[in-house]
Design an enzyme around this catalytic site. Sequence first.
Site, PDB file in Angstrom:
ATOM      1  N   TYR A   5      42.386  17.039  79.655  1.00 17.02           N
ATOM      2  CA  TYR A   5      43.702  17.511  80.060  1.00 17.02           C
ATOM      3  C   TYR A   5      43.655  18.867  80.742  1.00 17.02           C
ATOM      4  O   TYR A   5      44.654  19.369  81.233  1.00 17.02           O
ATOM      5  CB  TYR A   5      44.633  17.608  78.830  1.00 17.02           C
ATOM      6  CG  TYR A   5      43.999  18.324  77.661  1.00 17.02           C
ATOM      7  CD1 TYR A   5      43.880  19.695  77.654  1.00 17.02           C
ATOM      8  CD2 TYR A   5      43.496  17.605  76.575  1.00 17.02           C
ATOM      9  CE1 TYR A   5      43.284  20.357  76.600  1.00 17.02           C
ATOM     10  CE2 TYR A   5      42.892  18.262  75.510  1.00 17.02           C
ATOM     11  CZ  TYR A   5      42.792  19.641  75.530  1.00 17.02           C
ATOM     12  OH  TYR A   5      42.189  20.297  74.492  1.00 17.02           O
ATOM     13  N   CYS A   6      42.486  19.480  80.742  1.00 17.83           N
ATOM     14  CA  CYS A   6      42.398  20.851  81.244  1.00 17.83           C
ATOM     15  C   CYS A   6      41.590  20.939  82.523  1.00 17.83           C
ATOM     16  O   CYS A   6      41.880  21.724  83.417  1.00 17.83           O
ATOM     17  CB  CYS A   6      41.756  21.721  80.171  1.00 17.83           C
ATOM     18  SG  CYS A   6      41.313  23.372  80.662  1.00 17.83           S
TER      19      CYS A   6
ATOM     20  N   GLY B 259      39.116  29.391  80.554  1.00 18.94           N
ATOM     21  CA  GLY B 259      37.770  29.099  80.151  1.00 18.94           C
ATOM     22  C   GLY B 259      37.579  29.303  78.649  1.00 18.94           C
ATOM     23  O   GLY B 259      38.529  29.334  77.911  1.00 18.94           O
TER      24      GLY B 259
ATOM     25  N   CYS C  58      53.719  33.881  85.741  1.00 11.52           N
ATOM     26  CA  CYS C  58      54.209  32.696  85.033  1.00 11.52           C
ATOM     27  C   CYS C  58      53.115  31.630  85.029  1.00 11.52           C
ATOM     28  O   CYS C  58      52.457  31.410  86.050  1.00 11.52           O
ATOM     29  CB  CYS C  58      55.468  32.174  85.708  1.00 11.52           C
ATOM     30  SG  CYS C  58      56.039  30.626  84.996  1.00 11.52           S
TER      31      CYS C  58
ATOM     32  N   ASP D  13      62.700  32.329 109.182  1.00 10.28           N
ATOM     33  CA  ASP D  13      63.083  30.918 109.106  1.00 10.28           C
ATOM     34  C   ASP D  13      63.797  30.609 107.785  1.00 10.28           C
ATOM     35  O   ASP D  13      64.762  29.864 107.737  1.00 10.28           O
ATOM     36  CB  ASP D  13      61.821  30.056 109.258  1.00 10.28           C
ATOM     37  CG  ASP D  13      62.157  28.582 109.209  1.00 10.28           C
ATOM     38  OD1 ASP D  13      63.080  28.177 109.940  1.00 10.28           O
ATOM     39  OD2 ASP D  13      61.503  27.839 108.451  1.00 10.28           O
TER      40      ASP D  13
HETATM   41  C1  LIG Z   1      42.897  26.635  78.654  1.00 13.98           C
HETATM   42  S1  LIG Z   1      42.497  26.793  76.939  1.00 13.98           S
HETATM   43  C2  LIG Z   1      41.465  28.214  76.984  1.00 13.98           C
HETATM   44  C3  LIG Z   1      40.944  28.652  75.658  1.00 13.98           C
HETATM   45  C4  LIG Z   1      39.897  27.773  74.991  1.00 13.98           C
HETATM   46  N1  LIG Z   1      38.894  27.284  75.865  1.00 13.98           N
HETATM   47  C5  LIG Z   1      40.550  26.653  74.226  1.00 13.98           C
HETATM   48  O1  LIG Z   1      40.387  25.491  74.615  1.00 13.98           O
HETATM   49  O2  LIG Z   1      41.195  26.952  73.275  1.00 13.98           O
HETATM   50  C6  LIG Z   1      43.981  27.435  76.190  1.00 13.98           C
HETATM   51  C7  LIG Z   1      44.860  26.398  75.552  1.00 13.98           C
HETATM   52  O3  LIG Z   1      45.441  25.620  76.587  1.00 13.98           O
HETATM   53  C8  LIG Z   1      45.539  24.293  76.113  1.00 13.98           C
HETATM   54  N2  LIG Z   1      45.656  23.385  77.252  1.00 13.98           N
HETATM   55  C9  LIG Z   1      44.758  23.180  78.237  1.00 13.98           C
HETATM   56  N3  LIG Z   1      45.212  22.248  79.104  1.00 13.98           N
HETATM   57  C10 LIG Z   1      46.432  21.876  78.664  1.00 13.98           C
HETATM   58  C11 LIG Z   1      47.397  20.940  79.117  1.00 13.98           C
HETATM   59  N4  LIG Z   1      47.208  20.202  80.207  1.00 13.98           N
HETATM   60  N5  LIG Z   1      48.527  20.799  78.422  1.00 13.98           N
HETATM   61  C12 LIG Z   1      48.747  21.548  77.300  1.00 13.98           C
HETATM   62  N6  LIG Z   1      47.875  22.452  76.839  1.00 13.98           N
HETATM   63  C13 LIG Z   1      46.724  22.614  77.491  1.00 13.98           C
HETATM   64  C14 LIG Z   1      44.268  24.100  75.325  1.00 13.98           C
HETATM   65  O4  LIG Z   1      44.365  23.064  74.415  1.00 13.98           O
HETATM   66  C15 LIG Z   1      44.132  25.421  74.635  1.00 13.98           C
HETATM   67  O5  LIG Z   1      44.774  25.398  73.411  1.00 13.98           O
HETATM   68  S1  SF4 Z   2      58.563  31.784  82.366  1.00 16.70           S
HETATM   69 FE1  SF4 Z   2      57.121  32.275  80.711  1.00 16.70          FE
HETATM   70  S2  SF4 Z   2      57.456  30.670  79.204  1.00 16.70           S
HETATM   71 FE2  SF4 Z   2      58.337  29.945  81.123  1.00 16.70          FE
HETATM   72  S3  SF4 Z   2      56.691  28.760  82.067  1.00 16.70           S
HETATM   73 FE3  SF4 Z   2      56.598  30.852  82.915  1.00 16.70          FE
HETATM   74  S4  SF4 Z   2      55.115  31.877  81.567  1.00 16.70           S
HETATM   75 FE4  SF4 Z   2      55.755  30.033  80.479  1.00 16.70          FE
HETATM   76  S1  SF4 Z   3      38.951  25.855  78.668  1.00 24.63           S
HETATM   77 FE1  SF4 Z   3      37.381  24.394  77.985  1.00 24.63          FE
HETATM   78  S2  SF4 Z   3      37.765  24.044  75.838  1.00 24.63           S
HETATM   79 FE2  SF4 Z   3      39.534  25.117  76.633  1.00 24.63          FE
HETATM   80  S3  SF4 Z   3      40.891  23.430  77.044  1.00 24.63           S
HETATM   81 FE3  SF4 Z   3      39.797  23.851  78.944  1.00 24.63          FE
HETATM   82  S4  SF4 Z   3      37.973  22.518  78.965  1.00 24.63           S
HETATM   83 FE4  SF4 Z   3      38.859  22.528  76.888  1.00 24.63          FE
END
Ligand SMILES: C[S@@+](CC[C@H](N)C(=O)[O-])C[C@H]1O[C@@H](n2cnc3c(N)ncnc32)[C@H](O)[C@@H]1O
Ligand code: SF4
Ligand code: SF4
EC number: 4.1.99.22
Length: 613
Positions: free
Chosen positions: A63-64, A104, A306, A583
């Site tokens: 999902y990331c 990351g 944001c 524009d």
């Molecule tokens: C991008 S990660 C970075 C920190 C760390 N690598 C981790 O996974 O916790 C931060 C948070 O974003 C959440 N996250 C990433 N992709 C997401 C998505 N598509 N929808 C909701 N949460 C997401 C992850 O589950 C994580 O809890």
């Molecule tokens: S305004 Fe704040 S809470 Fe809303 S999407 Fe942007 S960062 Fe997230």
């Molecule tokens: S940064 Fe890495 S561990 Fe965190 S949600 Fe993304 S892929 Fe997963």
Amino acid sequence: CSSGAPVTQPCPGEPVVEVLSRPRPFLGEHAAPFSAFLTDSFGRHHSYLRISLTERCNLRCQYCMPEEGVPLTPKADLLTTEEILTLARLFVKEGVDKIRLTGGEPLIRPDVVDIVAQLRQLEGLRTIGITTNGINLARLLPQLQKAGLSAINISLDTLVPAKFEFIVRRKGFHKVMEGIHKAIELGYSPVKVNCVVMRGLNEDELLDFVALTEGLPLDVRFIEYMPFDGNKWNFKKMVSYKEMLDTLRQQWPELEKLPEEESSTAKAFKIPGFRGQVSFITSMSEHFCGTCNRLRITADGNLKVCLFGNSEVSLRDHLRAGASEEELLRVIGAAVGRKKRQHAGMFNISQMKNRPMILIELFLMRQDSPPALPSTFRNSLRVQVLRHRVSFSSQMVTLWKGGGVPQAPLVAQRWLGSSLPQRHFSSHLDSDANPKCLSPTEPQAPAASSGPLPDSDQLTHVDTEGRMAMVDVGRKPDTERVAVASAVVLLGPVAFKLIQENQLKKGDALAVAQLAGIQAAKLTSQLIPLCHHVALSHVQVQLELDRTRHAAVIQASCRARGPTGVEMEALTSAAVAALALYDMCKAVSRDIVLAEIKLVSKTGGQRGDFHRT
Ligand SMILES: C[S@@+](CC[C@H](N)C(=O)[O-])C[C@H]1O[C@@H](n2cnc3c(N)ncnc32)[C@H](O)[C@@H]1O
Ligand code: SF4
Ligand code: SF4
Ligand SMILES: Nc1nc2c(ncn2[C@@H]2O[C@H](COP(=O)(O)OP(=O)(O)OP(=O)(O)O)[C@@H](O)[C@H]2O)c(=O)[nH]1
């Protein structure tokens, strides 16, 4: 834009662009007013800063992260530890009292413990948190705790080890569990567990996760699946908060709602008698933007106001250009001032460009690739035309070699158009017609044709027979070139106010103008007949509002390494950004003047530097 050449200082004699004064809520007689720079036009105080320590990760969550991975920013463009600390210090001085380190995967940054220890020294910083995938947590937590880490969020989306490997495309379930237990053992409370819920994947485990809170002091947080570039978000895969709550209530009708914490992302519940609690992060179905107090700094040093906005400003470039604290604050204040009231809604954000989640915490996808390309290819295509040579990213080569896009060389050539002769292209294909991957640091192939350099007293754009000709720059040495140009759009009070409040019917004029400026810089050689094609390494376009003149001041900065300068790129960029702004506003006023398009500075050429005084 993610990139951005070092930003020059405002020139003496240039109009001072003041930070717009924004309404502030009443604070009581004795309370010190919260920093105007961190207060947006809706009165929200931004006291929570998320800093991404790296774009890298030891997992590959579906999902990331797009399956094919993400292109990583070159190390030299990432923030150094000192830069992170300088920015953190500045934000804390202005009123940030909570910093969360993320990525990351923050725990793969070798100096993460040291960063926490140094943040700890900042007076006024009350909370230092980390969001981690937990893989390295058990090993590092004792040191992190000693260094001053006060809060931990750990991501875990399944309690089934085999499913874990499927979701994160790597092994490590037991290490994450070990990390969670270590956090409990060391007294963190609650330990927050982040679980992104996706239909068909893990929504059948909701009750199992809640059951963990019976004996453990966990806050299990179910997160609605959010759309980011490359993560294949789909409305049907998202499980809404209401649906999750229904499922839980069927099992535990006594589920109790807990009081809302100010500015929290989560709605918390508890089952009476359980040690822990359960929360929902409802970014999609019930956003919580009204109380948003967050700002982000990406690993490449962009301030992102944001999570779901794609407007970013490079603090790194300002820092590296030697900006003073005040100048940095002015840039930060202007970006915060432009923050929108709320995100654009679930369906709109799923259509818009944003970084992949892993890079949020800019990667601007090429938007000019031909629509005929299959989308996976389009998203991962990175081709650089470095004067008379083409290089391909390694990712691209993998795709090719995997047989994904056999026609890729042709498609890429079509994309590059006729500007690149076939021979330059094919010289980078190996005997199997696969591209050879050249890294940008490899020595450049000699220029294909390199006639004599023009005599200084010869007309440079006319050949010996008097016909129009481009200057042959093939023998000039490559140097680092930077040019900055500016333009002023005198909007008048009506258009100015609408832009300031982001109320134009056509949309966010400043963002559109910024993108137009970036595109224009890239297209300069196609617009200006005798201008060379330059492989730009950075383009940055910034717009600031000047209330005193009811004007928008545009500054475009371009950078490239090569034998010819980039002033035309910077000027074209500023001019087109100004046109785009016109524009966007012409429906509300035609009394708009585009003024003062000029070169501000230029460095790196043989004829010496230029700085407008
Ligand atoms: C991008 S990660 C970075 C920190 C760390 N690598 C981790 O996974 O916790 C931060 C948070 O974003 C959440 N996250 C990433 N992709 C997401 C998505 N598509 N929808 C909701 N949460 C997401 C992850 O589950 C994580 O809890
Ligand atoms: S305004 Fe704040 S809470 Fe809303 S999407 Fe942007 S960062 Fe997230
Ligand atoms: S940064 Fe890495 S561990 Fe965190 S949600 Fe993304 S892929 Fe997963
Ligand atoms: N809309 C929105 N959602 C966010 C933002 N920050 C975090 N989230 C959501 O919260 C989830 C968990 O993020 P975390 O890194 O644990 O941060 P957090 O929820 O702010 O954590 P706390 O500081 O403990 O409140 C993410 O996956 C997002 O779904 C934000 O700025 N805007």
